[in-house]
Motif scaffolding. Structure first.
Motif, PDB file in Angstrom:
ATOM      1  N   LYS A 366     -12.079  11.591  -4.225  1.00 23.42           N
ATOM      2  CA  LYS A 366     -11.760  11.153  -2.861  1.00 23.42           C
ATOM      3  C   LYS A 366     -11.263   9.712  -2.852  1.00 23.42           C
ATOM      4  N   LEU A 367     -11.894   8.897  -3.656  1.00 22.06           N
ATOM      5  CA  LEU A 367     -11.496   7.494  -3.724  1.00 22.06           C
ATOM      6  C   LEU A 367     -10.019   7.387  -4.155  1.00 22.06           C
ATOM      7  N   MET A 368      -9.641   8.180  -5.148  1.00 21.95           N
ATOM      8  CA  MET A 368      -8.256   8.164  -5.634  1.00 21.95           C
ATOM      9  C   MET A 368      -7.299   8.620  -4.530  1.00 21.95           C
ATOM     10  N   ALA A 369      -7.710   9.643  -3.795  1.00 20.47           N
ATOM     11  CA  ALA A 369      -6.851  10.160  -2.721  1.00 20.47           C
ATOM     12  C   ALA A 369      -6.632   9.093  -1.657  1.00 20.47           C
ATOM     13  N   VAL A 370      -7.693   8.388  -1.317  1.00 18.31           N
ATOM     14  CA  VAL A 370      -7.591   7.335  -0.304  1.00 18.31           C
ATOM     15  C   VAL A 370      -6.683   6.208  -0.814  1.00 18.31           C
ATOM     16  N   MET A 371      -6.873   5.857  -2.070  1.00 19.71           N
ATOM     17  CA  MET A 371      -6.067   4.780  -2.661  1.00 19.71           C
ATOM     18  C   MET A 371      -4.579   5.146  -2.619  1.00 19.71           C
ATOM     19  N   ASP A 372      -4.258   6.380  -2.997  1.00 17.59           N
ATOM     20  CA  ASP A 372      -2.850   6.816  -2.982  1.00 17.59           C
ATOM     21  C   ASP A 372      -2.287   6.776  -1.575  1.00 17.59           C
ATOM     22  N   GLU A 373      -3.103   7.195  -0.618  1.00 11.39           N
ATOM     23  CA  GLU A 373      -2.644   7.264   0.767  1.00 11.39           C
ATOM     24  C   GLU A 373      -2.312   5.855   1.284  1.00 11.39           C
ATOM     25  N   ILE A 374      -3.216   4.922   1.037  1.00 13.91           N
ATOM     26  CA  ILE A 374      -2.987   3.541   1.489  1.00 13.91           C
ATOM     27  C   ILE A 374      -1.724   2.977   0.830  1.00 13.91           C
ATOM     28  N   ASN A 375      -1.600   3.171  -0.482  1.00 13.17           N
ATOM     29  CA  ASN A 375      -0.462   2.596  -1.192  1.00 13.17           C
ATOM     30  C   ASN A 375       0.863   3.209  -0.760  1.00 13.17           C
ATOM     31  N   LYS A 376       0.807   4.478  -0.385  1.00  9.16           N
ATOM     32  CA  LYS A 376       2.030   5.154   0.048  1.00  9.16           C
ATOM     33  C   LYS A 376       2.549   4.509   1.332  1.00  9.16           C
ATOM     34  N   HIS A 377       1.626   4.180   2.216  1.00  8.01           N
ATOM     35  CA  HIS A 377       2.064   3.676   3.514  1.00  8.01           C
ATOM     36  C   HIS A 377       2.152   2.163   3.583  1.00  8.01           C
ATOM     37  N   HIS A 378       1.463   1.478   2.695  1.00  2.00           N
ATOM     38  CA  HIS A 378       1.438   0.022   2.812  1.00  2.00           C
ATOM     39  C   HIS A 378       1.877  -0.692   1.545  1.00  2.00           C
ATOM     40  N   GLY A 379       2.571   0.051   0.669  1.00  2.00           N
ATOM     41  CA  GLY A 379       3.177  -0.603  -0.487  1.00  2.00           C
ATOM     42  C   GLY A 379       2.221  -1.228  -1.484  1.00  2.00           C
ATOM     43  N   ASN A 380       1.495  -0.414  -2.205  1.00  2.00           N
ATOM     44  CA  ASN A 380       0.656  -0.872  -3.326  1.00  2.00           C
ATOM     45  C   ASN A 380      -0.229  -2.070  -3.013  1.00  2.00           C
ATOM     46  N   GLN A 381      -1.020  -1.921  -1.962  1.00  2.00           N
ATOM     47  CA  GLN A 381      -1.951  -2.976  -1.582  1.00  2.00           C
ATOM     48  C   GLN A 381      -3.251  -2.851  -2.358  1.00  2.00           C
ATOM     49  N   VAL A 382      -3.589  -1.642  -2.805  1.00  2.00           N
ATOM     50  CA  VAL A 382      -4.850  -1.436  -3.502  1.00  2.00           C
ATOM     51  C   VAL A 382      -4.557  -1.206  -4.971  1.00  2.00           C
ATOM     52  N   PHE A 383      -5.116  -2.081  -5.822  1.00  2.20           N
ATOM     53  CA  PHE A 383      -4.881  -1.907  -7.255  1.00  2.20           C
ATOM     54  C   PHE A 383      -6.095  -2.383  -8.030  1.00  2.20           C
ATOM     55  N   ILE A 384      -6.066  -2.115  -9.307  1.00  5.19           N
ATOM     56  CA  ILE A 384      -7.214  -2.472 -10.133  1.00  5.19           C
ATOM     57  C   ILE A 384      -7.236  -3.975 -10.378  1.00  5.19           C
ATOM     58  N   GLY A 385      -8.419  -4.576 -10.182  1.00  8.46           N
ATOM     59  CA  GLY A 385      -8.541  -6.023 -10.264  1.00  8.46           C
ATOM     60  C   GLY A 385      -7.955  -6.616 -11.530  1.00  8.46           C
ATOM     61  N   SER A 386      -8.184  -5.950 -12.652  1.00  9.65           N
ATOM     62  CA  SER A 386      -7.764  -6.534 -13.924  1.00  9.65           C
ATOM     63  C   SER A 386      -6.243  -6.645 -14.051  1.00  9.65           C
ATOM     64  N   THR A 387      -5.484  -5.921 -13.204  1.00  9.75           N
ATOM     65  CA  THR A 387      -4.027  -6.019 -13.322  1.00  9.75           C
ATOM     66  C   THR A 387      -3.478  -7.184 -12.519  1.00  9.75           C
ATOM     67  N   GLY A 388      -4.368  -7.906 -11.836  1.00 13.40           N
ATOM     68  CA  GLY A 388      -3.935  -8.959 -10.934  1.00 13.40           C
ATOM     69  C   GLY A 388      -3.126 -10.071 -11.583  1.00 13.40           C
ATOM     70  N   ILE A 389      -3.402 -10.319 -12.870  1.00 12.58           N
ATOM     71  CA  ILE A 389      -2.740 -11.458 -13.513  1.00 12.58           C
ATOM     72  C   ILE A 389      -1.395 -11.098 -14.118  1.00 12.58           C
ATOM     73  N   LYS A 390      -0.917  -9.889 -13.805  1.00 15.92           N
ATOM     74  CA  LYS A 390       0.250  -9.397 -14.527  1.00 15.92           C
ATOM     75  C   LYS A 390       1.564 -10.035 -14.103  1.00 15.92           C
ATOM     76  N   SER A 391       1.582 -10.634 -12.914  1.00 10.45           N
ATOM     77  CA  SER A 391       2.864 -10.966 -12.312  1.00 10.45           C
ATOM     78  C   SER A 391       3.787 -11.823 -13.186  1.00 10.45           C
ATOM     79  N   ASP A 392       3.192 -12.670 -14.046  1.00 11.07           N
ATOM     80  CA  ASP A 392       4.003 -13.505 -14.928  1.00 11.07           C
ATOM     81  C   ASP A 392       4.918 -12.711 -15.845  1.00 11.07           C
ATOM     82  N   TRP A 393       4.474 -11.486 -16.184  1.00  9.63           N
ATOM     83  CA  TRP A 393       5.228 -10.700 -17.161  1.00  9.63           C
ATOM     84  C   TRP A 393       5.883  -9.467 -16.536  1.00  9.63           C
ATOM     85  N   ALA A 394       5.715  -9.325 -15.238  1.00 11.54           N
ATOM     86  CA  ALA A 394       6.209  -8.109 -14.587  1.00 11.54           C
ATOM     87  C   ALA A 394       7.726  -8.032 -14.672  1.00 11.54           C
TER      88      ALA A 394
END
Length: 421
Positions: A366-394
């Motif tokens: 259920k948690l995954m379903a909710v996460m997908d739903e939010i991201n679909k409508h609001h553009g990847n707002q929910v993500f795994i904390g550890s990926t937060g520092i990725k932007s430098d290499w994105a």
DNA sequence: TCTGGGGTCCTAGGACCC
DNA sequence: TCTGGGGTCCTAGGACCC
């Protein structure tokens, strides 16, 4: 009879749809990370711009010639593609979308004027979406591909080619180079060429037993299709997805373990979203990381992760991916890419259950379903904390056009006599 | 400095079984 | 120890496509 409708230089044409000022101008589109040239319109082609050439090598040349350069904007291409496919589906009883820029249409049982019907399609798609398309018609899918190439290359065809009688088929195949036949790539062109087969006609006429024995069933089928014998059914999509791969280069090399983990977990998240969209679970995954193929000291390692139970839980699997990266990481290596490959996919509702293992809980599903739903409508707002520092290499997309059709903030604005309408 | 990404199908060969 | 046929499943690698 089938028709193949394909978009003319799809990516480049998409860039011009909302930029009338670019019509008639040279346009090229770059791959992810602005790495290579992966698409160009005919104007750029005529200037001799090489496909798949690294952008950094061509940069000066491009600007000297006044070529308009874009990073790839998959949101835009995907959206325009689905509009085109929707329109196409009103023209035939059955449609098989083959790729982002082409679709097969089933004409069996239709008695209309096929050439006029083709011209109607071209006109409609141009008017409604602004995309130039071409139509090839033939008895088999391979022949529609041939017809489509002719429609593109022969100016007087005006985007339409219909191979609907034997004389026509012979005439076209005799001058059609083998290397342009669907399913015949570089290697086969060379090997068949050594046997004296250099045109589509020669392949069609070759002995089928010989082709199968010395080449493969694929070559045999291609030859039969060129003769007009259907070997590739109209709907031949694979029943189920077999694997999901997300592999990307970083915008700059990574030498520390943390960012490598962050990026790879991000790729995992993308793969898992796709997995859940297809209502699948994954049982085995492969994680890999490598340095540049173009540098000395090339390293590439991978690790296979076998899950106790099939799962679609990004959170649980991300821990395993993080561990795998830590285990394979070699200090002093310059990593430029990593990959996540989900294989051994199981149907969500039907898979071999393991009596001893614990299943994934309803709660995490259920948690995954909710996460997908939010991201679909609001553009990847929910993500795994550890990926937060990725932007430098994105991924770098420095020259991306606006998402004209998929983002409210980027809708094109039409001005009329100085006023926004 | 900077070199794409995501797939499928087929084949050959090895392991294993009867 | 040698000898045989037939089959399945899995994997790696090649080739192709968009």
């Amino acid at each position: 009879m089938y028709a193949l409708v394909d978009c003319e230089t799809m990516y480049a044409s998409c860039e011009a749809v909302f930029r009338p000022d670019l019509r008639g101008k040279p346009i090229v589109v770059l791959s992810n990370n602005d790495g290579c040239i992966v698409a160009m319109n005919n104007v750029a082609k005529r200037l001799g711009m090489p496909m798949f050439e690294p952008y950094f090598k061509m940069k000066n040349e491009l600007s000297k010639l006044g070529v308009h350069v874009f990073s790839s904007n998959y949101e835009l291409y995907g959206d325009l593609s689905s509009r085109i496919m929707d329109t196409l589906s009103t023209f035939a009883a059955d449609i098989h979308v083959y790729s982002i820029d082409e679709a097969f249409l089933d004409l069996r049982g239709h008695a209309f004027d096929k050439r006029q019907w083709s011209r109607d399609i071209i006109q409609t798609i141009q008017r409604d979406i602004g995309m130039p398309v071409r139509v090839g018609i033939g008895k088999t899918k391979t022949l529609t591909k041939v017809a489509n190439v002719v429609a593109k290359k022969v100016a007087r065809a005006k985007g339409v080619c219909c191979i609907d009688d034997e004389a026509q088929r012979e005439k076209i195949l005799k001058i059609f180079p083998l290397s342009e036949v669907w399913g015949i790539g570089r290697k086969l062109t060379m090997r068949l060429g050594a046997e004296g087969i250099t045109t589509a006609w020669q392949l069609a006429e070759a002995d089928k037993t010989y082709l199968r024995k010395n080449f493969s069933v694929v070559v045999e089928r291609t030859a039969l299709e060129l003769q007009g014998t259907e070997c590739i059914p109209f709907h031949d999509e694979p029943e189920d997805k077999k694997q999901i791969v997300v592999s990307r280069a970083f915008s700059k090399p990574i030498t520390e373990v943390k960012p490598l983990q962050a990026l790879t977990v991000d790729y995992l998240s993308k793969a898992m979203v796709k997995l859940r969209k297809h209502r699948l679970l994954v049982e085995t995954l492969v994680v890999s990381a490598s340095s540049s193929r173009f540098a000395d000291a090339y390293v590439s390692h991978h690790k296979v992760i076998k899950l106790a139970v099939p799962s679609n839980d990004t959170l649980a699997i991300s821990n395993k991916v993080t561990e795998a990266i830590a285990a394979m990481f070699k200090p002093n290596s310059k990593y430029v890419r990593s990959m996540v490959c989900l294989s051994e996919l199981r149907d969500e509702g039907f898979y071999q259950k393991d009596l001893l293992a614990e299943e994934q809980t309803d709660r995490s599903m259920k948690l995954m379903a909710v996460m997908d739903e939010i991201n679909k409508h609001h553009g990847n707002q929910v993500f795994i904390g550890s990926t937060g520092i990725k932007s430098d290499w994105a991924m770098a997309r420095r020259m991306k056009s606006p998402n004209y059709t998929t983002s409210w903030a980027e809708l094109p604005i039409i001005k009329c006599e100085g006023r926004v309408v």
